[in-house]
Scaffold this motif. Structure first.
Motif: not given
Length: 188
Positions: A13, A80, A122, A174, A178
């Motif tokens: 992340l 995300l 986020v 990302l 997700g």
């Protein structure tokens, strides 16, 4: 509250969020004054803002988390994925030759906010998932600072061609995070 991301998720992340800052650092390196101080200012501010924005998003999300529990995984995935897709579609921006020192004043503030807006969403996603924010914030800030420093230091050698590629990699990461959140909650 009380859930935590595992260390690998946290690092991925952080790397994904730091790609904008890395790309901007690469682009800015061509116009930065010589010396370590401008590189430090840019890296410090990018890391600081990247760490503060998730906290703001997380705090905002805490007040909404109880209302959205049933769909929180969909919201996290949506945010995300939206951020990731936006990063994938980002166009390479050329650095203007007449631009002032990007490590000073309003220019530095604007750049710091711009590269950290994704981190706000986020933070909101992490609140919806009931994830404790402090470990991710620390890792996100440090990783962003280090990658920004590296972007400035390597920018002249690597050229601006790497910037868009790094943003694309961040976008893909990302989206994958997700999807993993969605799969975990839907038990695929």
């Amino acid at each position: 509250m009380g859930a935590n991301l595992d260390l690998i998720q946290t690092i991925l992340l952080a790397l994904a969020l730091a790609m904008d800052a890395f790309a901007v650092s690469l682009a800015c390196s061509a116009v930065l004054p010589a010396g370590r101080r401008p590189a430090f200012r840019l890296a410090f501010h990018f890391g600081l803002f990247q760490a503060l924005m998730p906290v703001l998003g997380w705090l905002a999300g805490l007040s909404l988390a109880g209302l959205l529990y049933a769909v929180d995984h969909w919201l996290a995935f949506g945010l995300l994925a939206w951020i990731g897709l936006r990063m994938l579609r980002a166009r390479e921006k050329e650095v203007d030759e007449d631009r002032p020192d990007p490590t000073r004043g309003w220019t530095l503030l604007a750049l710091s906010v711009a590269v950290s807006l994704d981190a706000l969403a986020v933070g909101l996603s992490l609140a919806f998932l009931g994830v404790e924010i402090w470990q991710p914030v620390l890792v996100i800030g440090v990783v962003t600072g280090l990658l920004s420093w590296a972007g400035v230091r390597l920018g002249r050698r690597l050229g601006s061609a790497w910037g868009p590629r790094m943003e694309r990699a961040g976008g893909i990461i990302l989206i994958l995070i997700g999807l993993r959140i969605l799969a975990t909650h839907l038990r695929w």
